[in-house]
Design a protein around this motif. Structure first.
Motif, PDB file in Angstrom:
ATOM      1  N   ILE A 118       0.764  -1.178  -0.004  1.00 54.04           N
ATOM      2  CA  ILE A 118      -0.071   0.128   0.016  1.00 54.04           C
ATOM      3  C   ILE A 118       0.882   1.165   0.071  1.00 54.04           C
ATOM      4  O   ILE A 118       1.703   1.498   0.967  1.00 54.04           O
ATOM      5  CB  ILE A 118      -0.823  -0.077   1.223  1.00 54.04           C
ATOM      6  N   VAL A 119       0.732   1.991  -0.983  1.00 55.19           N
ATOM      7  CA  VAL A 119       1.425   3.379  -1.101  1.00 55.19           C
ATOM      8  C   VAL A 119       0.669   4.400  -0.816  1.00 55.19           C
ATOM      9  O   VAL A 119      -0.397   4.694  -1.429  1.00 55.19           O
ATOM     10  CB  VAL A 119       1.977   3.445  -2.465  1.00 55.19           C
ATOM     11  N   GLY A 120       0.973   5.121   0.443  1.00 55.32           N
ATOM     12  CA  GLY A 120      -0.004   6.070   1.024  1.00 55.32           C
ATOM     13  C   GLY A 120      -0.663   5.772   2.426  1.00 55.32           C
ATOM     14  O   GLY A 120      -1.567   4.658   2.030  1.00 55.32           O
ATOM     15  N   ALA A 121      -0.201   6.390   3.271  1.00 49.38           N
ATOM     16  CA  ALA A 121      -0.777   5.962   4.803  1.00 49.38           C
ATOM     17  C   ALA A 121      -1.561   6.758   5.395  1.00 49.38           C
ATOM     18  O   ALA A 121      -1.455   6.810   6.637  1.00 49.38           O
ATOM     19  CB  ALA A 121       0.632   5.448   5.645  1.00 49.38           C
ATOM     20  N   GLY A 122      -2.280   7.670   4.684  1.00 50.09           N
ATOM     21  CA  GLY A 122      -3.123   8.583   5.179  1.00 50.09           C
ATOM     22  C   GLY A 122      -4.500   8.311   5.356  1.00 50.09           C
ATOM     23  O   GLY A 122      -4.483   6.706   5.576  1.00 50.09           O
ATOM     24  N   LYS A 123      -5.626   8.699   5.560  1.00 53.29           N
ATOM     25  CA  LYS A 123      -6.784   8.213   5.746  1.00 53.29           C
ATOM     26  C   LYS A 123      -7.396   7.267   4.824  1.00 53.29           C
ATOM     27  O   LYS A 123      -7.755   5.940   5.302  1.00 53.29           O
ATOM     28  CB  LYS A 123      -8.146   9.345   5.722  1.00 53.29           C
ATOM     29  N   ASP A 124      -7.184   7.096   3.592  1.00 52.92           N
ATOM     30  CA  ASP A 124      -7.524   6.251   2.657  1.00 52.92           C
ATOM     31  C   ASP A 124      -6.674   5.035   2.870  1.00 52.92           C
ATOM     32  O   ASP A 124      -7.168   3.807   2.698  1.00 52.92           O
ATOM     33  CB  ASP A 124      -7.685   6.821   1.111  1.00 52.92           C
ATOM     34  N   GLY A 125      -5.410   5.064   2.804  1.00 56.46           N
ATOM     35  CA  GLY A 125      -4.485   3.975   2.830  1.00 56.46           C
ATOM     36  C   GLY A 125      -4.614   3.318   4.201  1.00 56.46           C
ATOM     37  O   GLY A 125      -4.548   2.157   4.226  1.00 56.46           O
ATOM     38  N   THR A 126      -4.984   3.896   5.165  1.00 54.50           N
ATOM     39  CA  THR A 126      -5.088   3.204   6.398  1.00 54.50           C
ATOM     40  C   THR A 126      -6.622   2.602   6.430  1.00 54.50           C
ATOM     41  O   THR A 126      -6.683   1.275   7.054  1.00 54.50           O
ATOM     42  CB  THR A 126      -5.244   4.305   7.750  1.00 54.50           C
ATOM     43  N   SER A 127      -7.523   3.164   6.003  1.00 49.96           N
ATOM     44  CA  SER A 127      -8.876   2.331   5.752  1.00 49.96           C
ATOM     45  C   SER A 127      -8.561   0.771   4.892  1.00 49.96           C
ATOM     46  O   SER A 127      -9.095  -0.067   5.344  1.00 49.96           O
ATOM     47  CB  SER A 127      -9.781   3.147   4.874  1.00 49.96           C
ATOM     48  N   ILE A 128      -7.780   1.060   3.763  1.00 49.23           N
ATOM     49  CA  ILE A 128      -7.562  -0.220   2.943  1.00 49.23           C
ATOM     50  C   ILE A 128      -6.744  -1.067   3.963  1.00 49.23           C
ATOM     51  O   ILE A 128      -7.005  -2.394   4.074  1.00 49.23           O
ATOM     52  CB  ILE A 128      -6.746   0.219   1.715  1.00 49.23           C
ATOM     53  N   LEU A 129      -5.811  -0.714   4.616  1.00 46.32           N
ATOM     54  CA  LEU A 129      -5.067  -1.515   5.449  1.00 46.32           C
ATOM     55  C   LEU A 129      -5.831  -2.384   6.322  1.00 46.32           C
ATOM     56  O   LEU A 129      -5.569  -3.489   6.465  1.00 46.32           O
ATOM     57  CB  LEU A 129      -3.878  -0.813   6.177  1.00 46.32           C
ATOM     58  N   LYS A 130      -6.759  -1.650   7.142  1.00 42.05           N
ATOM     59  CA  LYS A 130      -7.600  -2.002   8.000  1.00 42.05           C
ATOM     60  C   LYS A 130      -8.585  -3.161   7.278  1.00 42.05           C
ATOM     61  O   LYS A 130      -8.682  -4.334   7.858  1.00 42.05           O
ATOM     62  CB  LYS A 130      -8.382  -1.121   8.793  1.00 42.05           C
ATOM     63  N   LEU A 131      -9.161  -2.993   6.417  1.00 43.54           N
ATOM     64  CA  LEU A 131      -9.830  -3.969   5.540  1.00 43.54           C
ATOM     65  C   LEU A 131      -9.145  -5.214   5.340  1.00 43.54           C
ATOM     66  O   LEU A 131      -9.646  -6.402   5.459  1.00 43.54           O
ATOM     67  CB  LEU A 131     -10.398  -3.019   4.059  1.00 43.54           C
ATOM     68  N   LEU A 132      -7.893  -5.002   4.736  1.00 43.68           N
ATOM     69  CA  LEU A 132      -7.090  -6.145   4.205  1.00 43.68           C
ATOM     70  C   LEU A 132      -6.462  -6.967   5.549  1.00 43.68           C
ATOM     71  O   LEU A 132      -6.464  -8.164   5.463  1.00 43.68           O
ATOM     72  CB  LEU A 132      -5.745  -5.596   3.450  1.00 43.68           C
ATOM     73  N   LEU A 133      -6.522  -6.331   6.770  1.00 45.88           N
ATOM     74  CA  LEU A 133      -6.115  -6.961   7.890  1.00 45.88           C
ATOM     75  C   LEU A 133      -7.146  -7.986   8.271  1.00 45.88           C
ATOM     76  O   LEU A 133      -6.782  -8.732   8.933  1.00 45.88           O
ATOM     77  CB  LEU A 133      -5.590  -6.074   8.830  1.00 45.88           C
ATOM     78  N   GLU A 134      -8.357  -7.671   7.681  1.00 46.12           N
ATOM     79  CA  GLU A 134      -9.494  -8.597   8.303  1.00 46.12           C
ATOM     80  C   GLU A 134      -9.833  -9.681   7.417  1.00 46.12           C
ATOM     81  O   GLU A 134     -10.737 -10.421   7.618  1.00 46.12           O
ATOM     82  CB  GLU A 134     -10.898  -7.778   8.331  1.00 46.12           C
ATOM     83  N   THR A 135      -9.029  -9.805   6.384  1.00 44.20           N
ATOM     84  CA  THR A 135      -9.322 -10.991   5.385  1.00 44.20           C
ATOM     85  C   THR A 135      -8.205 -11.883   5.386  1.00 44.20           C
ATOM     86  O   THR A 135      -6.721 -11.539   5.626  1.00 44.20           O
ATOM     87  CB  THR A 135      -9.478 -10.378   3.722  1.00 44.20           C
ATOM     88  N   GLU A 136      -8.212 -13.036   4.955  1.00 46.41           N
ATOM     89  CA  GLU A 136      -7.261 -14.029   4.835  1.00 46.41           C
ATOM     90  C   GLU A 136      -6.767 -14.204   3.223  1.00 46.41           C
ATOM     91  O   GLU A 136      -5.920 -14.859   3.160  1.00 46.41           O
ATOM     92  CB  GLU A 136      -7.598 -15.616   5.275  1.00 46.41           C
ATOM     93  N   LEU A 137      -7.372 -13.402   2.519  1.00 45.55           N
ATOM     94  CA  LEU A 137      -7.027 -13.448   1.023  1.00 45.55           C
ATOM     95  C   LEU A 137      -5.730 -12.788   0.440  1.00 45.55           C
ATOM     96  O   LEU A 137      -5.260 -13.098  -0.340  1.00 45.55           O
ATOM     97  CB  LEU A 137      -8.263 -12.907   0.172  1.00 45.55           C
ATOM     98  N   TYR A 138      -5.418 -11.565   1.486  1.00 42.62           N
ATOM     99  CA  TYR A 138      -4.226 -10.939   1.037  1.00 42.62           C
ATOM    100  C   TYR A 138      -3.411 -10.768   2.446  1.00 42.62           C
ATOM    101  O   TYR A 138      -3.644 -10.762   3.596  1.00 42.62           O
ATOM    102  CB  TYR A 138      -4.639  -9.396   0.653  1.00 42.62           C
ATOM    103  N   ILE A 139      -2.137 -10.575   2.306  1.00 46.22           N
ATOM    104  CA  ILE A 139      -0.989 -10.334   3.106  1.00 46.22           C
ATOM    105  C   ILE A 139      -0.412  -9.002   2.807  1.00 46.22           C
ATOM    106  O   ILE A 139       0.050  -8.773   1.660  1.00 46.22           O
ATOM    107  CB  ILE A 139      -0.213 -11.362   3.414  1.00 46.22           C
ATOM    108  N   VAL A 140      -0.569  -7.934   3.687  1.00 46.42           N
ATOM    109  CA  VAL A 140       0.228  -6.755   3.398  1.00 46.42           C
ATOM    110  C   VAL A 140       1.733  -6.797   3.761  1.00 46.42           C
ATOM    111  O   VAL A 140       1.981  -7.034   4.862  1.00 46.42           O
ATOM    112  CB  VAL A 140      -0.574  -5.363   4.354  1.00 46.42           C
ATOM    113  N   GLY A 141       2.530  -6.807   2.609  1.00 46.59           N
ATOM    114  CA  GLY A 141       3.999  -6.849   2.743  1.00 46.59           C
ATOM    115  C   GLY A 141       4.695  -5.665   3.122  1.00 46.59           C
ATOM    116  O   GLY A 141       5.490  -5.585   4.049  1.00 46.59           O
TER     117      GLY A 141
END
Length: 97
Positions: free
Chosen positions: A6-29
């Motif tokens: 994820i490139v960009g860790a403001g509001k939008d990036g943080t929302s995406i990070l939180k979403l991806l942390l809830e799934t087993e389909l993706y791992i945030v590297g």
């Protein structure tokens, strides 16, 4: 699992990070932002995810997906040129939650 940067860790990036942390389909590297005190960077550190200020130092051919929420077309173009052929780039306009 798909490995994501994820490139960009403001509001939008943080929302995406939180979403991806809830799934087993993706791992945030990695979570990338010039501001190493950004909300998403802090959340990523707490989650054990690699963080950095420059995506170029982290992008390699192990990533399946790069989500760019910066809304800066010049950065999207750079990522598009440097990413592996198999890596999908989701530009900022499409990635906003």
């Amino acid at each position: 699992m798909q490995k994501v940067m994820i490139v960009g860790a403001g509001k939008d990036g943080t929302s995406i990070l939180k979403l991806l942390l809830e799934t087993e389909l993706y791992i945030v590297g990695s979570m990338i932002d010039r501001n190493l005190e950004a909300e998403g960077i802090i959340k990523a550190k707490e989650s054990g995810i690699t963080v950095g200020a420059d995506w170029k130092e982290h992008l390699d051919d192990t990533y399946d997906l790069v989500i760019d929420v910066l809304r800066d077309e010049s950065i999207s173009k750079e990522i598009r040129k440097k990413k592996a052929d198999k890596t999908v780039l989701v530009p900022g306009a499409l990635a906003v939650v």
